[in-house]
Scaffold this motif. Structure first.
Motif, PDB file in Angstrom:
ATOM      1  N   SER A   1       6.731  32.804  15.438  1.00 54.58           N
ATOM      2  CA  SER A   1       6.648  34.239  15.714  1.00 54.58           C
ATOM      3  C   SER A   1       6.491  35.039  14.426  1.00 54.58           C
ATOM      4  O   SER A   1       5.712  35.985  14.348  1.00 54.58           O
ATOM      5  CB  SER A   1       7.902  34.706  16.465  1.00 54.58           C
TER       6      SER A   1
ATOM      7  N   SER B   1       2.896  37.013  13.073  1.00 57.89           N
ATOM      8  CA  SER B   1       2.806  38.432  12.723  1.00 57.89           C
ATOM      9  C   SER B   1       1.925  38.670  11.507  1.00 57.89           C
ATOM     10  O   SER B   1       1.392  39.752  11.318  1.00 57.89           O
ATOM     11  CB  SER B   1       4.212  38.995  12.456  1.00 57.89           C
TER      12      SER B   1
ATOM     13  N   LYS C   1      -1.763  38.419  13.161  1.00 59.91           N
ATOM     14  CA  LYS C   1      -2.073  39.175  14.373  1.00 59.91           C
ATOM     15  C   LYS C   1      -3.078  40.285  14.071  1.00 59.91           C
ATOM     16  O   LYS C   1      -2.934  41.027  13.095  1.00 59.91           O
ATOM     17  CB  LYS C   1      -0.783  39.764  14.953  1.00 59.91           C
TER      18      LYS C   1
ATOM     19  N   TYR D   1      -2.648  37.525  22.152  1.00 58.58           N
ATOM     20  CA  TYR D   1      -2.029  38.827  21.920  1.00 58.58           C
ATOM     21  C   TYR D   1      -2.900  39.959  22.458  1.00 58.58           C
ATOM     22  O   TYR D   1      -2.413  40.910  23.084  1.00 58.58           O
ATOM     23  CB  TYR D   1      -1.764  39.033  20.429  1.00 58.58           C
ATOM     24  N   SER D   2      -4.205  39.853  22.204  1.00 56.54           N
ATOM     25  CA  SER D   2      -5.126  40.901  22.659  1.00 56.54           C
ATOM     26  C   SER D   2      -5.132  41.004  24.176  1.00 56.54           C
ATOM     27  O   SER D   2      -5.095  42.107  24.748  1.00 56.54           O
ATOM     28  CB  SER D   2      -6.542  40.600  22.154  1.00 56.54           C
TER      29      SER D   2
ATOM     30  N   ALA E   1      -2.779  40.008  26.234  1.00 59.94           N
ATOM     31  CA  ALA E   1      -1.476  40.483  26.701  1.00 59.94           C
ATOM     32  C   ALA E   1      -1.391  42.004  26.596  1.00 59.94           C
ATOM     33  O   ALA E   1      -0.960  42.688  27.534  1.00 59.94           O
ATOM     34  CB  ALA E   1      -0.362  39.835  25.884  1.00 59.94           C
ATOM     35  N   GLU E   2      -1.830  42.535  25.464  1.00 58.78           N
ATOM     36  CA  GLU E   2      -1.776  43.978  25.259  1.00 58.78           C
ATOM     37  C   GLU E   2      -2.706  44.716  26.213  1.00 58.78           C
ATOM     38  O   GLU E   2      -2.358  45.766  26.758  1.00 58.78           O
ATOM     39  CB  GLU E   2      -2.128  44.296  23.805  1.00 58.78           C
TER      40      GLU E   2
ATOM     41  N   SER F   1       4.055  42.111  27.921  1.00 60.51           N
ATOM     42  CA  SER F   1       4.859  42.186  26.701  1.00 60.51           C
ATOM     43  C   SER F   1       4.498  41.056  25.736  1.00 60.51           C
ATOM     44  O   SER F   1       4.327  39.904  26.145  1.00 60.51           O
ATOM     45  CB  SER F   1       6.347  42.097  27.055  1.00 60.51           C
ATOM     46  N   THR F   2       4.389  41.417  24.473  1.00 57.62           N
ATOM     47  CA  THR F   2       4.069  40.396  23.462  1.00 57.62           C
ATOM     48  C   THR F   2       5.223  39.418  23.271  1.00 57.62           C
ATOM     49  O   THR F   2       5.062  38.396  22.608  1.00 57.62           O
ATOM     50  CB  THR F   2       3.733  41.061  22.113  1.00 57.62           C
TER      51      THR F   2
ATOM     52  N   VAL G   1       4.114  36.160  24.586  1.00 59.72           N
ATOM     53  CA  VAL G   1       3.228  35.429  23.684  1.00 59.72           C
ATOM     54  C   VAL G   1       4.035  34.801  22.550  1.00 59.72           C
ATOM     55  O   VAL G   1       3.780  33.672  22.136  1.00 59.72           O
ATOM     56  CB  VAL G   1       2.127  36.346  23.115  1.00 59.72           C
ATOM     57  N   ASP G   2       5.023  35.557  22.050  1.00 58.99           N
ATOM     58  CA  ASP G   2       5.915  35.009  21.024  1.00 58.99           C
ATOM     59  C   ASP G   2       6.608  33.753  21.542  1.00 58.99           C
ATOM     60  O   ASP G   2       6.715  32.743  20.842  1.00 58.99           O
ATOM     61  CB  ASP G   2       6.983  36.039  20.626  1.00 58.99           C
TER      62      ASP G   2
END
Length: 297
Positions: free
Chosen positions: A48, A52, A55, A75-76, A78-79, A84-85, A88-89
């Motif tokens: 995680s 970052s 990302k 991430y893209s 999910a957003e 919620s990210t 993904v984490d």
């Protein structure tokens, strides 16, 4: 006669030092690049935190698709779908995915460096991970997500993995770019035969030193010096091993894991060097104590 013994002892001392240093280096490098070692190394990564760093960044090298693209895409997606990210984490920090990432690198490095018979990872394996563990990851992340959004995320991650994972460099694809003689020499260098031979050479040198310089316990000095030099050089190498590792893993461009890989290998090499230095110090101290004891008597 004494001069001959001294010259021979110094030669044996040099042989001992060279054999020690060589065993230290090829032993550490060989064991580090095994598939199991790579898996263990990735397991210790705080993915995680590393994620970052990359990302929303460009994750390709020379327009070559890679694992980092899957992470950016996840991430893209999910957003864009209001997921919620944290999920993904949770996915990329899970043991299952870490094992997969470790195998992705280790299956190739182990085959090239150690000549091991390993199987490259496939997108089907990654897809199965998603299907088998997504519900668990959602629960562990503590978020609520509709089935439709979950399916969209899974489908998009599978779609990205198909074009990326299956095109990652494998042992077979990399070996076609390397001269077969060079590859054979590399694998021979890191083979058990070479390691065993070096250990035997070192032990024979040590035994001969004990025989030649047993008087006044001077064999301790002739053993301590090569151990000290081999240890210090090994420690020095640990500080520049990052460049070597970067070159070795360049085909993967795993910038988000490279620092951890480098730190682990560097740490292992440094520990080996420190142990050798400590042993040499103990030999020096032993020689000093024995010499002092003899003088007192």
């Amino acid at each position: 006669m004494n001069l001959f013994k001294t010259i021979l002892s110094w030669i044996l001392s040099i042989v001992l030092g060279v054999s020690l240093f060589t065993v230290f280096m090829i032993g550490n490098i060989s064991s580090f690049f095994t598939e199991d070692s790579m898996k263990k190394t990735v397991e210790d990564i705080d993915v995680s935190h590393e994620i970052s760093k990359i990302k929303n960044s460009s994750a390709t090298a020379g327009n070559k698709a890679e694992i980092a693209d899957i992470i950016d895409m996840a991430y893209s997606e999910a957003e864009s779908h209001g997921i919620s990210t944290k999920l993904v984490d949770e996915i990329f920090n899970s043991n299952e995915v870490k094992q997969f990432l470790g195998k992705a690198v280790g299956s190739t490095t182990d085959a090239i460096i150690n000549g091991s018979d390993t199987k490259p990872i496939t997108s089907e394996e990654f897809n199965k991970l998603l299907d088998d563990n997504m519900d668990k990851w959602i629960q562990q992340s503590g978020i609520e997500i509709s089935d439709s959004k979950k399916e969209v995320l899974i489908i998009r991650m599978k779609s990205a993995s198909a074009g990326i994972i299956d095109n990652l460099p494998t042992a077979d694809s990399l070996t076609t770019k390397v001269d077969k003689n060079i590859l054979a020499n590399v694998q021979f260098l890191f083979s058990a035969k070479v390691k065993t031979t070096l250990v035997v050479i070192g032990l024979v040198s040590l035994i001969l030193l004990i025989f030649l310089k047993r008087k006044n316990n001077k064999w301790l000095l002739y053993s301590a010096i090569p151990s000290l030099m081999a240890g210090l050089i090994t420690i020095g190498i640990s500080f520049i091993i990052v460049d070597v590792l970067t070159a070795a893993l360049n085909q993967y461009n795993l910038s988000f894991m490279l620092s951890t890989f480098s730190n682990v290998l560097s740490h292992n090499i440094m520990i080996t060097g420190l142990i050798s230095v400590i042993i040499s110090i103990l030999l020096f101290v032993s020689y000093g104590l024995l010499t002092r004891k003899k003088k007192l008597h």
